[in-house]
Design a protein around this motif. Sequence first.
Motif, short mmCIF file in Angstrom:
data_model
loop_
_atom_site.label_atom_id
_atom_site.label_comp_id
_atom_site.label_asym_id
_atom_site.label_seq_id
_atom_site.Cartn_x
_atom_site.Cartn_y
_atom_site.Cartn_z
N ALA A 331 0.79 -1.14 0.07
CA ALA A 331 0.29 -0.12 0.16
C ALA A 331 1.04 0.73 -0.34
O ALA A 331 0.78 2.51 -0.41
CB ALA A 331 -0.71 -0.25 1.32
N VAL A 332 1.75 1.46 0.84
CA VAL A 332 2.84 2.43 0.91
C VAL A 332 3.33 2.70 -0.61
O VAL A 332 3.34 4.09 -1.51
CB VAL A 332 3.74 2.17 2.23
CG1 VAL A 332 4.88 3.26 2.18
CG2 VAL A 332 3.34 2.51 3.26
N TYR A 333 3.70 1.76 -0.84
CA TYR A 333 4.73 1.41 -1.95
C TYR A 333 3.52 1.95 -3.30
O TYR A 333 3.72 3.13 -4.01
CB TYR A 333 5.36 0.45 -2.96
CG TYR A 333 7.11 0.24 -2.15
CD1 TYR A 333 7.33 1.51 -1.17
CD2 TYR A 333 7.57 -0.96 -1.96
CE1 TYR A 333 8.30 1.44 -0.64
CE2 TYR A 333 8.50 -0.91 -1.05
CZ TYR A 333 9.07 0.41 -0.33
OH TYR A 333 10.13 -0.08 0.26
N ASN A 334 2.51 1.27 -3.63
CA ASN A 334 1.49 1.70 -4.87
C ASN A 334 1.62 3.57 -4.16
O ASN A 334 1.16 4.29 -5.54
CB ASN A 334 0.53 1.03 -4.07
CG ASN A 334 1.02 0.13 -4.91
OD1 ASN A 334 2.12 -0.85 -5.79
ND2 ASN A 334 -0.13 -0.76 -4.96
N ASN A 335 0.84 3.95 -3.02
CA ASN A 335 1.06 5.11 -2.83
C ASN A 335 2.05 7.02 -3.12
O ASN A 335 1.65 6.99 -3.94
CB ASN A 335 0.56 5.48 -1.66
CG ASN A 335 0.14 7.09 -1.52
OD1 ASN A 335 -0.77 7.65 -1.41
ND2 ASN A 335 1.43 6.98 -0.39
N ARG A 336 3.14 5.80 -3.42
CA ARG A 336 4.08 5.99 -3.30
C ARG A 336 4.70 6.25 -4.99
O ARG A 336 4.67 7.46 -5.28
CB ARG A 336 5.56 5.93 -3.09
CG ARG A 336 6.74 6.71 -2.85
CD ARG A 336 8.33 5.91 -2.38
NE ARG A 336 7.72 5.72 -1.05
CZ ARG A 336 8.65 5.08 -0.47
NH1 ARG A 336 9.64 4.42 -0.59
NH2 ARG A 336 8.33 4.63 1.29
N ALA A 337 4.15 5.94 -5.34
CA ALA A 337 4.25 4.92 -6.85
C ALA A 337 2.66 6.25 -7.10
O ALA A 337 3.81 7.34 -8.64
CB ALA A 337 3.94 4.13 -7.39
N ARG A 338 2.01 6.24 -7.06
CA ARG A 338 0.94 7.43 -7.49
C ARG A 338 0.96 9.16 -7.48
O ARG A 338 0.91 9.58 -7.80
CB ARG A 338 -0.52 7.25 -6.94
CG ARG A 338 -0.83 6.16 -7.68
CD ARG A 338 -1.96 6.04 -7.20
NE ARG A 338 -2.67 5.66 -5.36
CZ ARG A 338 -2.29 4.20 -5.21
NH1 ARG A 338 -2.38 3.48 -5.73
NH2 ARG A 338 -2.56 3.94 -3.80
N LEU A 339 2.23 9.29 -6.24
CA LEU A 339 2.77 10.71 -5.94
C LEU A 339 3.81 10.91 -7.11
O LEU A 339 3.39 12.36 -7.11
CB LEU A 339 3.04 10.47 -4.53
CG LEU A 339 2.11 10.34 -3.19
CD1 LEU A 339 2.98 10.75 -2.33
CD2 LEU A 339 1.21 11.30 -2.90
N ARG A 340 4.47 10.31 -7.49
CA ARG A 340 5.53 10.39 -8.32
C ARG A 340 4.97 11.55 -9.88
O ARG A 340 5.60 11.20 -10.85
CB ARG A 340 6.14 9.55 -9.46
CG ARG A 340 7.39 9.53 -7.47
CD ARG A 340 7.90 8.60 -7.99
NE ARG A 340 8.49 8.02 -6.64
CZ ARG A 340 9.76 6.59 -6.46
NH1 ARG A 340 9.37 5.70 -7.46
NH2 ARG A 340 10.22 6.22 -5.18
N SER A 341 3.20 10.76 -10.24
CA SER A 341 2.80 11.65 -11.65
C SER A 341 2.71 12.67 -11.75
O SER A 341 2.63 13.60 -10.67
CB SER A 341 1.49 10.28 -11.82
OG SER A 341 0.67 10.54 -10.66
N GLY A 342 2.28 13.11 -12.69
CA GLY A 342 1.64 14.83 -12.96
C GLY A 342 -0.03 14.98 -12.84
O GLY A 342 0.25 15.99 -12.14
N ALA A 343 -0.12 13.40 -13.20
CA ALA A 343 -1.91 13.85 -12.80
C ALA A 343 -1.95 14.19 -10.76
O ALA A 343 -2.55 15.15 -10.31
CB ALA A 343 -2.21 12.62 -12.62
N ALA A 344 -0.64 13.43 -10.22
CA ALA A 344 -0.62 14.39 -8.74
C ALA A 344 -0.44 15.69 -8.24
O ALA A 344 -0.85 16.29 -7.94
CB ALA A 344 0.70 12.84 -7.31
#
Length: 451
Positions: A331-344
């Motif tokens: 869960a933590v790694y998936n959230n971290r990956a989503r934070l690196r996108s332009g959409a974030a």
Amino acid sequence: MALGRQGERQADLMVGWAELPRSPGHAFYDRLQAVLVGAGFDRFAEQECAPYYADKRGRPSLPPGRYFRMHLVGYFEGIDSERGLEWRCADSLSLREFLRLGTTEPVPDHSWLSKTRARLPLEVHEAVFAWVLERLAEHGLIKGDRIGVDASTMEANAALRTIVRRADGETYRAMLERLAEESGIATPTAEDLVRLDRKRKGKRLSNAEWASPTDPEARIAKLKDGRTRLAYKPEHAVDLDTGAIVAAEVHAADRGDTATLPDTLEAAEANLAAVGAAPTPEDPAELVADKGYHSRDGLKDLEDGAWKSRIAEKKVAGVSRWRGDEDARRAVYNNRARLRSGAAKEAFRLRAERVERGFALTLDRGGMRRAWLRGGENLQKRYLAHVAGYNLGLIMRLLVGAGTPREFLARPATSLRAFTPAEDVVLVVLTLATGTEAAMLAISFQPEPPG
């Protein structure tokens, strides 16, 4: 010309109906009234409130539509107290029209508002809040794809100096006097107590030890301006695409963000379901929040559910140790990956703009930064009606270009007109006016003949 003198006034014994003062109306409130009446607000409110009143016997109550309208006026006019709300509505003919008062009907006083709020449960206020969300959905102002969550502070209607110990009821002043006597000061003055309180070691105020006798649900907390007061914690879930507040919960001020997030998300899911925009595990909505909402257990509960987390992560020195908890690690790694996108990045930009705007309008400009009611549920009722006014302001901004009466009056109005005062002469006049100022530009010219 002779001097006019003010004599003693004698009330007229009889006044004709045609002689009574009439309100020319307020364009903002007239349009808002059309929205409420056209959607059947009064009929809906009366149906929701009917089970809590007698069928036939007794004095007629305050009409529910008028009760909620007065709270909407509290938001639009920025009035915090209900006594001030009563005075403002009695002083304005246009607000009397908005409340749908008859010519001889009095404005409901503050005690009538309090009794009505005490009679109607929280579920009725939540139903009215959901009804307003349905009107937003009809105007396309609810998307439900990206939801931003944040919390603020609201000063409670209780003084910090009146707190008492939960164990024995000893007041704070009595504790200081006891400490002064133990230190050798027989009759301490107020200055002695202040000096002793400032210098004593281990000085702390714990919600586990101290409580307010007038508002036991208020908690000691630090406000946004740095003061330490008894307070509550309002928390919003905001549609980042439109700015609509889809959930507004009032929590205890000593509860952390990770502890209050599940309750706010549950309310947001219920309200979005009422307008057909509820997130599902198959079609999750983005949840955008700051570092205060980041926790392993919280992310683990959100994973594979109706919310796709984009929660800012705290910077921690060292290596994360999972101790076999693979679900939390994923869960933590998936959230971290989503934070690196332009959409974030785009989502966090919208969150900083629209979530904070909601707090500024409802708490600061709208008059709810300081509460005048006591009790969490009592305050939640008033706050829901207040936020409903904020959401109706979004509809008004779409319809008339302004979300509050003050903004409507300050909105610039322009006009462009052309005249022909003489043969072969054209006069063009451009007018720009606001609520307090006006400017005019006139241009005269002679057009060239054709050919």
